[in-house]
Design an enzyme around this catalytic site. Structure first.
Site, PDB file in Angstrom:
ATOM      1  CB  CYS A  64      -0.702   0.040   1.275  1.00 39.32           C
ATOM      2  SG  CYS A  64      -2.115  -1.198   1.374  1.00 39.32           S
ATOM      3  N   GLY A 117      -0.247   0.208  -5.058  1.00 41.09           N
ATOM      4  CA  GLY A 117      -1.508  -0.175  -4.949  1.00 41.09           C
ATOM      5  C   GLY A 117      -2.414   0.098  -5.643  1.00 41.09           C
ATOM      6  CG  ASN A 144       2.681   0.096   3.174  1.00 40.45           C
ATOM      7  OD1 ASN A 144       3.880   0.873   3.228  1.00 40.45           O
ATOM      8  ND2 ASN A 144       2.201  -0.916   2.955  1.00 40.45           N
ATOM      9  N   GLY A 145       1.240  -1.957   5.500  1.00 39.78           N
ATOM     10  CA  GLY A 145       1.914  -3.188   6.120  1.00 39.78           C
ATOM     11  C   GLY A 145       0.686  -4.110   6.755  1.00 39.78           C
ATOM     12  CE1 TYR A 165       6.987  -6.359  -9.491  1.00 40.50           C
ATOM     13  CE2 TYR A 165       5.985  -5.867  -7.375  1.00 40.50           C
ATOM     14  CZ  TYR A 165       6.038  -6.184  -8.887  1.00 40.50           C
ATOM     15  OH  TYR A 165       4.781  -5.918  -9.372  1.00 40.50           O
TER      16      TYR A 165
HETATM   17  P1  AMP Z   1       5.465 -15.183 -12.354  1.00 37.97           P
HETATM   18  O1  AMP Z   1       6.321 -15.754 -13.577  1.00 37.97           O
HETATM   19  O2  AMP Z   1       4.018 -15.539 -12.561  1.00 37.97           O
HETATM   20  O3  AMP Z   1       5.947 -15.696 -11.192  1.00 37.97           O
HETATM   21  O4  AMP Z   1       5.484 -13.608 -12.334  1.00 37.97           O
HETATM   22  C1  AMP Z   1       6.689 -12.963 -12.174  1.00 37.97           C
HETATM   23  C2  AMP Z   1       6.561 -11.563 -12.436  1.00 37.97           C
HETATM   24  O5  AMP Z   1       5.790 -11.039 -11.442  1.00 37.97           O
HETATM   25  C3  AMP Z   1       7.881 -10.787 -12.389  1.00 37.97           C
HETATM   26  O6  AMP Z   1       7.996 -10.084 -13.524  1.00 37.97           O
HETATM   27  C4  AMP Z   1       7.684 -10.035 -11.053  1.00 37.97           C
HETATM   28  O7  AMP Z   1       8.315  -8.766 -11.518  1.00 37.97           O
HETATM   29  C5  AMP Z   1       6.140  -9.672 -10.750  1.00 37.97           C
HETATM   30  N1  AMP Z   1       5.991  -9.668  -9.485  1.00 37.97           N
HETATM   31  C6  AMP Z   1       6.821 -10.015  -8.501  1.00 37.97           C
HETATM   32  N2  AMP Z   1       6.187  -9.913  -7.051  1.00 37.97           N
HETATM   33  C7  AMP Z   1       5.048  -9.426  -7.560  1.00 37.97           C
HETATM   34  C8  AMP Z   1       3.783  -8.781  -6.698  1.00 37.97           C
HETATM   35  N3  AMP Z   1       3.985  -8.802  -5.675  1.00 37.97           N
HETATM   36  N4  AMP Z   1       2.698  -8.093  -7.431  1.00 37.97           N
HETATM   37  C9  AMP Z   1       2.893  -8.259  -8.800  1.00 37.97           C
HETATM   38  N5  AMP Z   1       3.906  -8.676  -9.612  1.00 37.97           N
HETATM   39  C10 AMP Z   1       4.854  -9.204  -9.012  1.00 37.97           C
END
Ligand code: AMP
Length: 458
Positions: free
Chosen positions: A2, A28, A102-103, A244
């Site tokens: 968030c 978010g 947030n958290g 990320y």
């Molecule tokens: P997947 O191959 O389905 O595991 O998706 C991997 C992708 O999801 C990578 O490009 C990550 O940057 C992205 N990713 C990692 N964590 C999250 C998250 N919490 N929410 C959305 N995307 C994510």
């Protein structure tokens, strides 16, 4: 996951909050809300969707005032319903208290049950509501003491803003899981999840809100209090914010995110020095680690997958079928760059593996002859209870499968994950101040495992 933004002592506070939330939109996309105080009345506006969908000029015109807090939400506890949209406001004894959180708390369910037994009535399924109840319950001891009592009771991740009468309050858990920055602006003050929100408006960064700190801002200016005088806590900044989540132009935990991501890429090259025609990221998540790898290796970088910037929220589409379509909509390979080439593809992380599998398949279909896939973090094996929306262990591909099994599933030539040591050396002096639970399963605080399932079912 968030974003929070608060501003004190500035005319048009809600307008600035709106811009601040825009800058924090990556934190978010499910809902957005603003609460504002004009010296007499508290006004609020919130809704499901992006900041641009929830607010317009007309709405902002009606949100006049000089203190404001705002929130963008990506739900981790509580479902996506209007009731759960923040800031969350409660009225009591002719006063209003608004919270933006947030958290994630790890003992919210337990506290909630106790409060309910005492007759407290809850309106939402959010753990943030537990915090509000605890504060209001203790308010007769004064605002600061009420927050200290609350912080002594709750455990988990919280970077919180409160608007209470003519006061803006910020407080942060003693482990420092989520970021929270403090700045000065036009004779007033601003607090935000990330400094990218400061840059947009022209706020001068002063410092971070310290882990365990309570900052009260009222007409006498900012005053800082420590919630814990004797207890010692191990700092546990979320390392996934660097990997990320946070925006690369932000400074969080006193470090620039872009530079850390580049370090991750450089370390990937140290650990896995491959030769290929070029390095390419999955945009945007892999961009900065790919730059690091390219600079360390001397290999050229190509942007061989083009991102459609107008797609939005593919990760949270509920059905697998729809997710697959939107994956293709989001990234399209450039065939003339890829045809006949050996490529090093870099991304930040692998969660379920399904998105990456589709993307890698389309690189192959575009004609790449060899694909090496490198990830700038170690295998994600354990769920996060502190605010990142990692699914249950069962959905994390690395929980049950070895690197070799995942390589086969992805149908590529090489799969390499950065080591924990590679990650730690990238965050430099923060190496013993980060939470690594999603990689190691060693949670920095004890988790009440019943809370997630139970609270979501209420
Ligand atoms: P997947 O191959 O389905 O595991 O998706 C991997 C992708 O999801 C990578 O490009 C990550 O940057 C992205 N990713 C990692 N964590 C999250 C998250 N919490 N929410 C959305 N995307 C994510």
């Amino acid at each position: 996951m968030c974003g929070v933004f608060g501003i004190y002592g500035v005319e048009e506070a809600a307008n600035y909050t709106y811009f601040g939330l825009y800058a924090l939109q990556h934190r978010g996309q499910e809902s957005a809300g603003i609460v504002v105080y004009d010296g007499k009345k508290v006004k609020e506006w919130k809704g499901l969707g992006l900041v641009s969908e929830v607010f317009n000029e007309e709405i902002l015109k009606n949100l006049s005032g000089y203190i404001s807090i705002g929130h963008v939400r990506y739900s981790t506890t509580g479902s996506t319903i209007l009731q759960n949209v923040q800031p969350f406001c409660v009225n009591f004894a002719k006063k209003t208290l608004a919270i933006a959180h947030n958290g994630n708390l790890v003992n919210a369910y337990q506290i909630r049950c106790e409060l309910e037994e005492d007759g407290h009535i809850f309106q939402t399924t959010m753990d943030s509501e537990v915090i509000v109840h605890l504060i209001v319950k203790n308010l007769k001891k004064g605002l600061v003491n009420a927050i200290i009592e609350t912080m002594k009771r709750i455990r988990g991740a919280y970077s919180i803003l409160l608007l209470y009468e003519d006061t803006l309050v910020a407080f942060r858990d003693p482990w420092g899981f989520r970021p929270l920055s403090f700045g000065m602006f036009n004779g007033g003050y601003v607090i935000a999840s990330e400094t990218c929100a400061f840059d947009l408006i022209g706020v001068q960064y002063l410092r971070d809100i310290e882990p365990g700190e309570i900052l009260i801002i009222d007409k006498e200016g900012p005053k800082s209090y420590k919630a814990f005088k004797k207890e010692k806590f191990n700092l546990s900044h979320c390392v996934f914010e660097f990997i990320y989540f946070a925006r690369p132009d932000s400074y969080i935990f006193n470090k620039n995110v872009y530079l850390i991501r580049k370090n991750l890429g450089k370390n990937l090259y140290k650990e896995c020095p491959l030769q290929a025609d070029f390095v390419m990221p999955f945009p945007d998540s892999g961009n900065y680690a790919a730059i690091g790898y390219s600079q360390a290796s001397g290999l050229p970088i190509e942007f061989a997958m083009i991102r459609n910037h107008y797609i939005g929220r593919t990760f949270i589409q509920p059905s697998e079928k729809i997710r697959n379509i939107s994956v293709k909509m989001k990234l399209n390979p450039v065939k003339d760059i890829l045809r006949g080439k050996e490529v090093i593809v870099i991304d930040d992380s692998l969660v379920r593996g399904t998105t990456s599998r589709n993307r890698l398949k389309s690189i192959k279909e575009a004609g790449a002859k060899k694909i090496h896939f490198l990830l700038s973090c170690p295998p994600l094996r354990f769920p996060c209870f502190f605010g990142i929306d990692f699914p249950s262990s069962a959905e994390l591909i690395a929980h049950k499968h070895s690197v070799e099994e995942i390589r086969k599933f992805l149908d590529i030539d090489t799969l390499y994950y950065l080591s924990i040591e590679g990650l730690l050396s990238a965050v430099e002096e923060l190496r013993d101040k980060v939470c690594l639970a999603c990689f190691t399963g060693e949670y920095p605080i004890e988790v009440d495992f019943s809370f997630r399932k139970d609270i979501a079912e209420i």
